[in-house]
Motif scaffolding. Structure first.
Motif, PDB file in Angstrom:
ATOM      1  N   VAL A   4       0.861  -1.177   0.000  1.00 60.35           N
ATOM      2  CA  VAL A   4       0.000   0.000   0.000  1.00 60.35           C
ATOM      3  C   VAL A   4       0.901   1.232   0.000  1.00 60.35           C
ATOM      4  N   TYR A   5       0.618   2.126  -0.907  1.00 57.16           N
ATOM      5  CA  TYR A   5       1.352   3.394  -0.955  1.00 57.16           C
ATOM      6  C   TYR A   5       0.463   4.477  -0.371  1.00 57.16           C
ATOM      7  N   ARG A   6       0.993   5.207   0.620  1.00 61.26           N
ATOM      8  CA  ARG A   6       0.268   6.323   1.212  1.00 61.26           C
ATOM      9  C   ARG A   6       1.164   7.551   1.196  1.00 61.26           C
ATOM     10  N   GLU A  11       4.231  14.858   3.114  1.00 55.51           N
ATOM     11  CA  GLU A  11       5.134  13.740   2.824  1.00 55.51           C
ATOM     12  C   GLU A  11       5.698  13.856   1.415  1.00 55.51           C
ATOM     13  N   ASN A  12       4.873  14.312   0.476  1.00 55.07           N
ATOM     14  CA  ASN A  12       5.319  14.501  -0.894  1.00 55.07           C
ATOM     15  C   ASN A  12       6.419  15.572  -0.969  1.00 55.07           C
ATOM     16  N   ALA A  13       6.237  16.675  -0.258  1.00 50.44           N
ATOM     17  CA  ALA A  13       7.246  17.743  -0.240  1.00 50.44           C
ATOM     18  C   ALA A  13       8.564  17.231   0.344  1.00 50.44           C
ATOM     19  N   ILE A  14       8.475  16.474   1.429  1.00 43.55           N
ATOM     20  CA  ILE A  14       9.679  15.920   2.060  1.00 43.55           C
ATOM     21  C   ILE A  14      10.383  14.953   1.118  1.00 43.55           C
TER      22      ILE A  14
END
Length: 184
Positions: A4-6, A11-14
């Motif tokens: 599972v990808y969350r 989190e995307n910016a990091i």
């Protein structure tokens, strides 16, 4: 077991910032310049969005283009940064609005142009000669402000540490690529 990808905006910016650090250090990678630009742009955009989105992103970072169909689109980087400069949009008690130097503004415009060219290639070639660090260093200053110093982003455990590590890694990589000469 099912994979599972969350992820989420922060989190995307990091992740973009961590990827920029990885690509910047890989001097042998043919497409280093492109991926540093794309990753750094994603990080800057992500931290800007997180800095002003607050609890209702529809009020700040999205624009409704069609009231009948209720279609929304995310504002582009330069517009998000304008929002970051607006002290009225700061929703955290000790939060700070963004102030850019002329050098930072120019670096962001250049980074945005590079990223757009790399992401939206037309039917042409593209060459860049020279170092990317005249763009990287000032953009890192802005990311550091948005992500750490502005106090506008609430982090889950370990996230802020990851941001600080990625920033330090990139800053060290830039410094190592352009060492200051000392007089003897």
């Amino acid at each position: 077991m099912e994979d599972v990808y969350r992820s989420d905006q922060l989190e995307n910016a990091i992740d973009f910032l961590e990827q920029a650090a990885i690509y910047h250090k890989d001097y042998e990678f043919t497409h280093r310049f492109k991926w540093v630009c794309i990753s750094l742009h994603g990080a800057l955009y992500g931290f800007a969005v997180n800095s002003v989105s607050g609890t209702n992103p529809l009020e700040t970072i999205f624009k409704n283009t069609n009231k009948e169909t209720n279609k929304w689109y995310l504002l582009e980087l330069m517009n998000i940064l304008k929002l970051c400069k607006n002290p009225d949009l700061i929703q955290v008690v000790n939060g700070k609005a963004l102030e850019l130097t002329e050098h930072q503004e120019k670096a962001i415009v250049t980074l945005n142009e590079y990223r757009n060219n790399f992401s939206h290639f037309g039917a042409n070639g593209y060459s860049v000669i020279g170092s990317l660090d005249y763009v990287v260093s000032p953009v890192l200053e802005v990311i550091r402000f948005l992500g750490i110093e502005s106090n506008n982003i609430l982090y889950l455990p370990n996230q802020k540490q990851r941001v600080e590590q990625a920033l330090s890694s990139l800053e060290l990589s830039v410094k190592n690529e352009n060492p200051v000469e000392t007089e003897n």
